[in-house]
Design a protein around this motif. Structure first.
Motif, PDB file in Angstrom:
ATOM      1  N   PHE A   1       0.844  -1.188   0.000  1.00 33.66           N
ATOM      2  CA  PHE A   1       0.000   0.000   0.000  1.00 33.66           C
ATOM      3  C   PHE A   1       0.880   1.237   0.000  1.00 33.66           C
ATOM      4  N   ARG A   2       0.650   2.087  -0.984  1.00 36.58           N
ATOM      5  CA  ARG A   2       1.318   3.393  -1.024  1.00 36.58           C
ATOM      6  C   ARG A   2       0.241   4.426  -1.301  1.00 36.58           C
ATOM      7  N   ASP A   3       0.161   5.417  -0.440  1.00 34.73           N
ATOM      8  CA  ASP A   3      -0.889   6.415  -0.601  1.00 34.73           C
ATOM      9  C   ASP A   3      -0.443   7.413  -1.664  1.00 34.73           C
ATOM     10  N   GLU A   4      -0.423   6.948  -2.910  1.00 37.25           N
ATOM     11  CA  GLU A   4       0.057   7.742  -4.035  1.00 37.25           C
ATOM     12  C   GLU A   4      -0.716   9.061  -4.113  1.00 37.25           C
ATOM     13  N   ILE A   5      -0.002  10.123  -4.437  1.00 39.84           N
ATOM     14  CA  ILE A   5      -0.642  11.437  -4.496  1.00 39.84           C
ATOM     15  C   ILE A   5      -1.663  11.494  -5.632  1.00 39.84           C
TER      16      ILE A   5
ATOM     17  N   MET B   1      -2.029   0.254 -12.824  1.00 43.48           N
ATOM     18  CA  MET B   1      -0.656   0.640 -13.170  1.00 43.48           C
ATOM     19  C   MET B   1      -0.069   1.564 -12.100  1.00 43.48           C
ATOM     20  N   ARG B   2      -0.841   2.529 -11.655  1.00 42.44           N
ATOM     21  CA  ARG B   2      -0.413   3.358 -10.525  1.00 42.44           C
ATOM     22  C   ARG B   2      -1.548   3.362  -9.513  1.00 42.44           C
ATOM     23  N   ALA B   3      -1.608   2.274  -8.762  1.00 42.88           N
ATOM     24  CA  ALA B   3      -2.672   2.088  -7.785  1.00 42.88           C
ATOM     25  C   ALA B   3      -2.148   2.489  -6.412  1.00 42.88           C
ATOM     26  N   ARG B   4      -3.010   2.452  -5.422  1.00 48.90           N
ATOM     27  CA  ARG B   4      -2.542   2.650  -4.040  1.00 48.90           C
ATOM     28  C   ARG B   4      -2.288   1.272  -3.425  1.00 48.90           C
TER      29      ARG B   4
ATOM     30  N   ILE C   1       7.376   2.238 -19.195  1.00 48.39           N
ATOM     31  CA  ILE C   1       6.633   1.937 -17.969  1.00 48.39           C
ATOM     32  C   ILE C   1       7.559   1.109 -17.091  1.00 48.39           C
ATOM     33  N   GLU C   2       7.834   1.599 -15.887  1.00 47.14           N
ATOM     34  CA  GLU C   2       8.733   0.859 -14.989  1.00 47.14           C
ATOM     35  C   GLU C   2       7.986  -0.340 -14.412  1.00 47.14           C
ATOM     36  N   VAL C   3       8.410  -1.537 -14.786  1.00 45.95           N
ATOM     37  CA  VAL C   3       7.758  -2.736 -14.249  1.00 45.95           C
ATOM     38  C   VAL C   3       8.599  -3.422 -13.176  1.00 45.95           C
ATOM     39  N   GLY C   4       9.897  -3.160 -13.185  1.00 47.54           N
ATOM     40  CA  GLY C   4      10.753  -3.774 -12.181  1.00 47.54           C
ATOM     41  C   GLY C   4      11.856  -2.823 -11.775  1.00 47.54           C
ATOM     42  N   HIS C   5      12.352  -3.015 -10.561  1.00 44.99           N
ATOM     43  CA  HIS C   5      13.398  -2.121 -10.075  1.00 44.99           C
ATOM     44  C   HIS C   5      14.278  -2.916  -9.111  1.00 44.99           C
ATOM     45  N   ILE C   6      15.577  -2.936  -9.382  1.00 45.11           N
ATOM     46  CA  ILE C   6      16.481  -3.666  -8.493  1.00 45.11           C
ATOM     47  C   ILE C   6      17.489  -2.693  -7.887  1.00 45.11           C
TER      48      ILE C   6
ATOM     49  N   GLY D   1       0.902  -6.574 -11.130  1.00 42.29           N
ATOM     50  CA  GLY D   1      -0.283  -5.981 -11.754  1.00 42.29           C
ATOM     51  C   GLY D   1       0.115  -4.989 -12.827  1.00 42.29           C
ATOM     52  N   ARG D   2       1.134  -4.185 -12.513  1.00 45.84           N
ATOM     53  CA  ARG D   2       1.583  -3.209 -13.506  1.00 45.84           C
ATOM     54  C   ARG D   2       2.144  -3.926 -14.736  1.00 45.84           C
ATOM     55  N   THR D   3       2.797  -5.060 -14.526  1.00 45.64           N
ATOM     56  CA  THR D   3       3.332  -5.817 -15.653  1.00 45.64           C
ATOM     57  C   THR D   3       2.204  -6.287 -16.574  1.00 45.64           C
TER      58      THR D   3
HETATM   59  P1  ATP Z   1       7.297   4.580  -9.456  1.00 45.37           P
HETATM   60  O1  ATP Z   1       8.561   5.342  -9.779  1.00 45.37           O
HETATM   61  O2  ATP Z   1       6.549   4.137 -10.669  1.00 45.37           O
HETATM   62  O3  ATP Z   1       6.454   5.250  -8.424  1.00 45.37           O
HETATM   63  P2  ATP Z   1       8.743   3.176  -7.527  1.00 45.37           P
HETATM   64  O4  ATP Z   1      10.105   3.505  -7.963  1.00 45.37           O
HETATM   65  O5  ATP Z   1       8.136   3.874  -6.403  1.00 45.37           O
HETATM   66  O6  ATP Z   1       7.766   3.261  -8.784  1.00 45.37           O
HETATM   67  P3  ATP Z   1       9.591   0.619  -6.501  1.00 45.37           P
HETATM   68  O7  ATP Z   1       9.637   1.043  -5.101  1.00 45.37           O
HETATM   69  O8  ATP Z   1      10.839   0.420  -7.242  1.00 45.37           O
HETATM   70  O9  ATP Z   1       8.634   1.608  -7.321  1.00 45.37           O
HETATM   71  O10 ATP Z   1       8.631  -0.641  -6.607  1.00 45.37           O
HETATM   72  C1  ATP Z   1       8.919  -1.794  -7.383  1.00 45.37           C
HETATM   73  C2  ATP Z   1       7.876  -2.009  -8.453  1.00 45.37           C
HETATM   74  O11 ATP Z   1       6.544  -1.946  -7.941  1.00 45.37           O
HETATM   75  C3  ATP Z   1       7.890  -0.962  -9.534  1.00 45.37           C
HETATM   76  O12 ATP Z   1       8.887  -1.240 -10.485  1.00 45.37           O
HETATM   77  C4  ATP Z   1       6.499  -1.090 -10.120  1.00 45.37           C
HETATM   78  O13 ATP Z   1       6.444  -2.144 -11.065  1.00 45.37           O
HETATM   79  C5  ATP Z   1       5.662  -1.465  -8.929  1.00 45.37           C
HETATM   80  N1  ATP Z   1       4.919  -0.305  -8.412  1.00 45.37           N
HETATM   81  C6  ATP Z   1       5.403   0.727  -7.703  1.00 45.37           C
HETATM   82  N2  ATP Z   1       4.434   1.592  -7.390  1.00 45.37           N
HETATM   83  C7  ATP Z   1       3.287   1.093  -7.926  1.00 45.37           C
HETATM   84  C8  ATP Z   1       1.931   1.526  -7.939  1.00 45.37           C
HETATM   85  N3  ATP Z   1       1.569   2.654  -7.348  1.00 45.37           N
HETATM   86  N4  ATP Z   1       1.011   0.756  -8.568  1.00 45.37           N
HETATM   87  C9  ATP Z   1       1.375  -0.385  -9.172  1.00 45.37           C
HETATM   88  N5  ATP Z   1       2.640  -0.848  -9.194  1.00 45.37           N
HETATM   89  C10 ATP Z   1       3.587  -0.123  -8.581  1.00 45.37           C
END
Ligand code: ATP
Ligand code: MG
Length: 569
Positions: free
Chosen positions: A139-143, A150-153, A405-410, A445-447
């Motif tokens: 859960f992220r309380d996205e602005i 794709m950009r959910a909370r 679209i960022e789907v993964g982050h390492i 889900g974003r993928t």
């Molecule tokens: P973004 O820059 O898009 O906000 P982030 O850098 O905050 O992403 P990470 O913390 O790297 O994201 O999270 C790992 C992965 O989780 C991301 O690569 C993305 O696929 C997914 N993700 C992040 N935030 C969301 C969101 N609000 N809704 C859906 N998927 C998300």
């Protein structure tokens, strides 16, 4: 599976709330439904896709030696206080209290919980390396939640965390994950690009993002097709050009009248000089007070780079009133000469001479301003935003700039969490050391949504078989015709025996409606059983992206379907 038995509410109309194509199609195809802003339910069809993505992720994580765990979503504040992120994380962290007034948060990520888990359990270098992962809701309380899942909370993420004894070992693990990620997105059938990335809220030494190439992506990336350099423009570099006027003698600073010249273009055409000769001075407000930053007139300033260079949480362009207050002159005429602010100079201007800069006075500029001579520079840093065609920092080839679209982050995290939280182990010499960590996320889900964003047409989704909810859309045209239904039943069994997943459209609907839904759902292969063809022992077969169907023997249909799916996987 029969359509009549699956909860599949499709929509004819394009929902007004949806901005991007994947969101529209996921709603229309009955994959997801909104519960609240950024909070979604996955319906059976959508969940089948999500499960397929998860399965690929699981298989590759397991193959890379990671082990699956399941961590709680509700996390105690104390753990976040230990890491220091309770203060730092900001409003995206949803905080809550239980009935005893104890503070918790909903996990936006799980570094704290996992570090706490291994701390005390991993005692010796012999227990290392270790990599644990989970697939779970975050859960992220996205602005600004948008674009559906794709950009959910609330969203599902695969997150993995690695623990190693030293840097070389941690970097090997990082590399293994990098390779596993490439396999995952390849297996999902995506056109993607790994890029160098910023570390943001998670922190750490370095990181890569995996970008699905799509025009609607929120990220911008720079790619060199020659040497393979690729980076998010947030931190992408470009090779600087020679400094303007670098081989000239210093000329005397002179204030000139430049009426009505608010922009670089206006100044350069008024003074009949190249925009490269002009240096822009931008005034920023930051938590540490106002700062001035300079880039060449034909460049844009990269605010992310400036923020990183200043080591502050934010830097915003100052309001006109503030600019006046800080510099004494109106917006559009700011300059470094005699200014009472620290000046940060883009590296491309290092060594430049005889520049044109604002005079901090309406309708006036200085000509022949030279850094270090006519004004002081606090720091030289790379502050330019990379644009299309800029030279690659490694090989100077013109770079491409595209959306992703960022789907993964390492992330290579290093020891920031293990040190803060006291996750120590004994090395070979019996010395106590902090664990070296990495963390690795994939938005499942974003993928799924990104796959739709990349593969669709005017009629609907176009699934690659790897993550399609079903492989074959089997459509008896007339469900009241016994022969058609018998043939459909038999073919369904044959297809399933070949390992194919079948969605049979057994609705008593007009053929037109069924064809439309078949396209909307985007299932890779469609087989139509019509009574006339059936009398000749034939059915119609059509790939989702093929123009026209072809006739095939009913007997051979299952084998042909298998061949088709294998060929398009
Ligand atoms: P973004 O820059 O898009 O906000 P982030 O850098 O905050 O992403 P990470 O913390 O790297 O994201 O999270 C790992 C992965 O989780 C991301 O690569 C993305 O696929 C997914 N993700 C992040 N935030 C969301 C969101 N609000 N809704 C859906 N998927 C998300
Ligand atoms: Mg990220």
């Amino acid at each position: 599976m029969r359509i009549s038995r699956i909860y599949l509410p499709t929509l004819r109309e394009v929902p007004a709330e949806a901005e991007v194509i994947s969101h529209k199609l996921m709603l229309r195809a009955g994959m997801i439904r909104k519960v609240a802003s950024g909070i979604y339910t996955w319906l059976p069809l959508g969940l089948r896709v999500l499960r397929k993505v998860e399965r690929i992720v699981r298989e590759e994580m397991n193959a890379a030696g990671a082990q699956e765990v399941h961590l709680p979503m509700v996390q105690p504040a104390e753990l976040w206080e230990e890491s220091g992120r309770w203060e730092k994380y900001g409003p995206e962290l949803l905080r809550l209290k239980d009935r005893r007034d104890r503070e918790f948060c909903l996990g936006p990520t799980h570094e704290e919980v996992i570090t706490d888990l291994v701390k005390g359990e991993i005692k010796s270098y012999r227990d290392l390396p270790l990599c644990l992962y989970q697939i779970q809701m975050k859960f992220r309380d996205e602005i600004r939640p948008r674009f559906g899942v794709m950009r959910a909370r609330e969203f599902e993420m695969k997150d993995a965390y690695s623990f190693d004894a030293d840097d070389p070992s941690a970097e090997r693990t990082y590399h293994d994950m990098y390779e596993a990620y490439k396999r995952i997105f390849k297996r999902c059938g995506l056109n993607f690009q790994p890029v160098e990335a910023q570390t943001g809220q998670i922190g750490g030494a370095f990181s890569h993002e995996f970008m699905v190439i799509a025009d609607t992506g929120e990220d911008t990336i720079a790619v060199c097709d020659k040497c393979g350099y690729a980076a998010n423009v947030e931190l992408a570099e470009s090779r600087p050009e020679d400094p303007v006027g670098g081989d000239e003698d210093d000329k005397a600073l002179e204030k000139v009248h430049t009426p009505g010249t608010h922009t670089v273009e206006q100044v350069s055409s008024f003074l009949k000089i190249s925009p490269k000769r002009v240096a822009k001075t931008l005034i920023f407000d930051t938590p540490n007070g106002p700062k001035a930053a300079m880039v060449r007139g034909d460049r844009e300033l990269n605010e992310e780079k400036l923020t990183a260079c200043l080591d502050v949480a934010w830097a915003h362009l100052a309001e006109p009133m503030r600019i006046e207050q800080y510099t004494g002159g109106p917006m559009g005429f700011s300059g470094p000469v005699g200014i009472n602010l620290p000046v940060y100079l883009d590296s491309e201007l290092d060594g430049a001479r005889n520049l044109v800069v604002g005079a901090n006075e309406g309708d006036h500029h200085y000509i022949n301003a030279t850094p270090g001579v006519d004004f002081q520079v606090k720091q030289v840093a790379d502050l330019r935003l990379v644009g299309e065609g800029d030279p690659c920092p490694r090989c100077a080839t013109a770079m491409r700039v595209t959306k992703g679209i960022e789907v993964g982050h390492i992330f290579k995290l290093g020891t920031q969490y293990s040190e803060a939280m006291g996750a120590l182990f004994l090395d070979k010499e019996g010395k106590e050391k902090p664990l070296v960590m990495g963390c690795y996320g994939i938005g499942t889900g974003r993928t799924a949504a990104a796959a739709i964003e990349q593969n669709n047409d005017e009629n609907g989704i176009v699934w690659k078989p790897q993550i399609a909810p079903f492989h074959v859309y089997l459509m008896p045209i007339n469900v009241n015709d016994e022969d058609s239904m018998a043939a459909a039943d038999k073919l369904e069994k044959e297809l399933e025996e070949k390992g194919l997943e079948v969605l049979m459209d057994d609705r008593d609907e007009r053929a037109g409606v069924k064809f439309k839904d078949a396209d909307l759902l985007g299932i890779p292969l469609r087989i139509v059983i019509g009574s006339k063809n059936l009398k000749q022992g034939k059915v119609e077969i059509k790939g989702r992206t093929e123009e026209k169907p072809r006739l095939a023997d009913l007997e051979k249909a299952a084998a042909l379907a298998r061949e088709f799916i294998d060929a398009s996987t």
